[in-house]
Design a protein around this motif. Sequence first.
Motif, PDB file in Angstrom:
ATOM      1  N   ASN A 146      60.787  45.108  19.401  1.00 36.72           N
ATOM      2  CA  ASN A 146      60.815  45.772  20.652  1.00 36.72           C
ATOM      3  C   ASN A 146      60.143  47.129  20.309  1.00 36.72           C
ATOM      4  O   ASN A 146      60.556  48.078  21.406  1.00 36.72           O
ATOM      5  CB  ASN A 146      62.151  45.661  21.430  1.00 36.72           C
ATOM      6  N   GLU A 147      59.616  47.443  19.210  1.00 37.86           N
ATOM      7  CA  GLU A 147      58.839  48.737  18.978  1.00 37.86           C
ATOM      8  C   GLU A 147      57.860  49.016  20.469  1.00 37.86           C
ATOM      9  O   GLU A 147      57.109  48.168  20.582  1.00 37.86           O
ATOM     10  CB  GLU A 147      58.230  48.813  17.852  1.00 37.86           C
ATOM     11  N   LYS A 148      57.781  50.235  20.740  1.00 40.76           N
ATOM     12  CA  LYS A 148      56.753  50.380  21.783  1.00 40.76           C
ATOM     13  C   LYS A 148      55.472  50.811  21.031  1.00 40.76           C
ATOM     14  O   LYS A 148      55.587  51.701  20.092  1.00 40.76           O
ATOM     15  CB  LYS A 148      57.051  51.802  22.679  1.00 40.76           C
ATOM     16  N   LYS A 166      55.013  46.491  24.017  1.00 46.89           N
ATOM     17  CA  LYS A 166      55.901  46.245  23.100  1.00 46.89           C
ATOM     18  C   LYS A 166      55.336  45.454  22.013  1.00 46.89           C
ATOM     19  O   LYS A 166      54.425  44.810  22.164  1.00 46.89           O
ATOM     20  CB  LYS A 166      57.206  45.246  23.722  1.00 46.89           C
TER      21      LYS A 166
END
Lengths: 328, 238
Positions: A146-148, A166
């Motif tokens: 869930n890194e942007k 994401k």
Amino acid sequence: MLAHIIQTLPQVIVDGLTLGVVYAVVAIGYTMVYGILELINFAHGEIFMSGAFIGTTVLLILSSVGFLSSVPAILAFIIIIVIASIATGFLGMGIERVAYRPLRNAPKLITLITAIGVSFLLQDIVRFIAELKTGNYIVSAPSLFNEKIHLKTSSILPQFGDALFKSSFLVVLIVAIIMLIVLDFFVNRTKWGMAMRAVAQDRETASLMSINVNKVISVTFFVGSALGGATGVLFMVQYGSIDPYIGFILGIKAFTAAVLGGIGNIRGAMVGGLLIGLLEMFAAANLSTITHGAFGAEYKDIFAFAILIAVLIFKPEGLFGKAVVEKV
Amino acid sequence: MGSTHVLELKNVETYYGKIQALKGIDLYVDKGEIVTLIGSNGAGKSTTLKTISGQVKSKNGSIHYNGDDITSLPAHKTSLVGIAHVPEGRRIFPRLSVKENLLIGAFSIKDKKVIESRMKRVFEYFPRLKERLDQKGGTMSGGEQQMLAIGRALMMKPDVLMLDEPSMGLAPIIVEQIFDIIKELNNQGMSILLVEQNAYQALHIADRGYVIQTGQIVLEGVGTELMTNRQIQEAYLA
Ligand SMILES: Nc1ncnc2c1ncn2[C@@H]1O[C@H](COP(=O)(O)OP(=O)(O)OP(=O)(O)O)[C@@H](O)[C@H]1O
Ligand SMILES: [Mg+2]
């Protein structure tokens, strides 16, 4: 209006491609089975759903034993998707063996109704197990990626907006594309793929070529279902929350993609999936601007079904329908 | 035990549902023979071949291959024991390339070298196929498709080659070529069971012939003798 469309274009393309490849992989499951048996396997959407649940189960087990925190997310993801696809592969193969094969020579309608029955059965079995284990049939999974990610598309063209997503998007996109490429290779370049095409074109004659037709049909169901199940895992990774009914709408849209590409045509299903994904996301982003607020993004689903109806009326063989002169 | 035939049918009966298509067929092929089975439309010629290859199941009777009982062998195993069946209407896989159509004939073979050498043999008989390897089977002319269908069967390197109306719909000159190749294959030791409506030509190259009528063998004999038989002349050679 045009400015808004152009501004949202990068985001539409990113979202549309991701959704599109998901449709494409599921559509292949429909089209492969249709190509070989002329059966619309309505249970395929539920195979996708089962894949999502099996994947979630494995994920929950891995996280409860603390495995998740000790290895990179991508490794956990690979384990999950491999287990889920093998399991759904066998599930699809088993369904064909017990539900469809005895009806091989029965009228098509009977097999079709059986397929619908199988899909209800799978929904209810999954719901039953989910409620038994968690008390709720909607299940959430811990998120893996869930890194942007911020794609600076505005630096390419000032009219563009930036695209935001994401990292799970990327995983979905890449894995689905890999599956499409591997499948295309399998079907067009390997011996079993060739056998599959031969059986699809002329089952009776294929049997004269020392091809065990039942085995080829089993392999077809295994491959198509494994792809569907793997896509279920992708869906779970992307959205985090699943229920036993996610296969229904997605299944119909993927089926639409298969019809759009010409049912039975694998590359057609890929293109059909991408088109529907892009169109749907385009509609979601722009419908309200184009109609001055009369229709909102929630009407995006209508597009897939409008396409289905239009294709069936005007071009039932699809965009890439089999156009082969068969001389006798 | 007496001498065994390469292929022998004893009292074979085959049904499609309730309809009886074969009413007790007795027939044999000896090693190195060309045997022809002639008869009019719907007589049961194709059904006889399909029963031998296992595409349809017989209800009664037995089929032996070199003395082994193959009566209930499924189609995909019959080709493995050495019987190749070139079906009526050629049945080329239309959307497979010519090369793939040939490769599929050798589906059970794992050794690439064996496949290659068999393909070379096929090109010796049908040089035309070599020039068209990448063309889709369905776009070939009728004559080319028949050559491909026979070539595909030869990829199995069969001992017995069964052909169902190979002359159907082809120009006389092509038919002649194909019959020449059948004779050539026979000279190499292959046993042939040839189904034809084209009785004259079939009897001409055959060692023996059978005449089938509504599921029964009504006449049998040496090819050239059958040719002069009154009944046959009236029914098939008119
Ligand atoms: N699949 C089938 N279902 C029902 N009946 C069949 C089927 N195939 C053949 N028959 C019937 O069995 C009989 C024998 O047919 P078969 O195809 O063996 O004849 P044939 O001698 O090969 O004729 P032709 O010269 O026209 O090819 C015919 O009466 C035919 O109608
Ligand atoms: Mg026939």
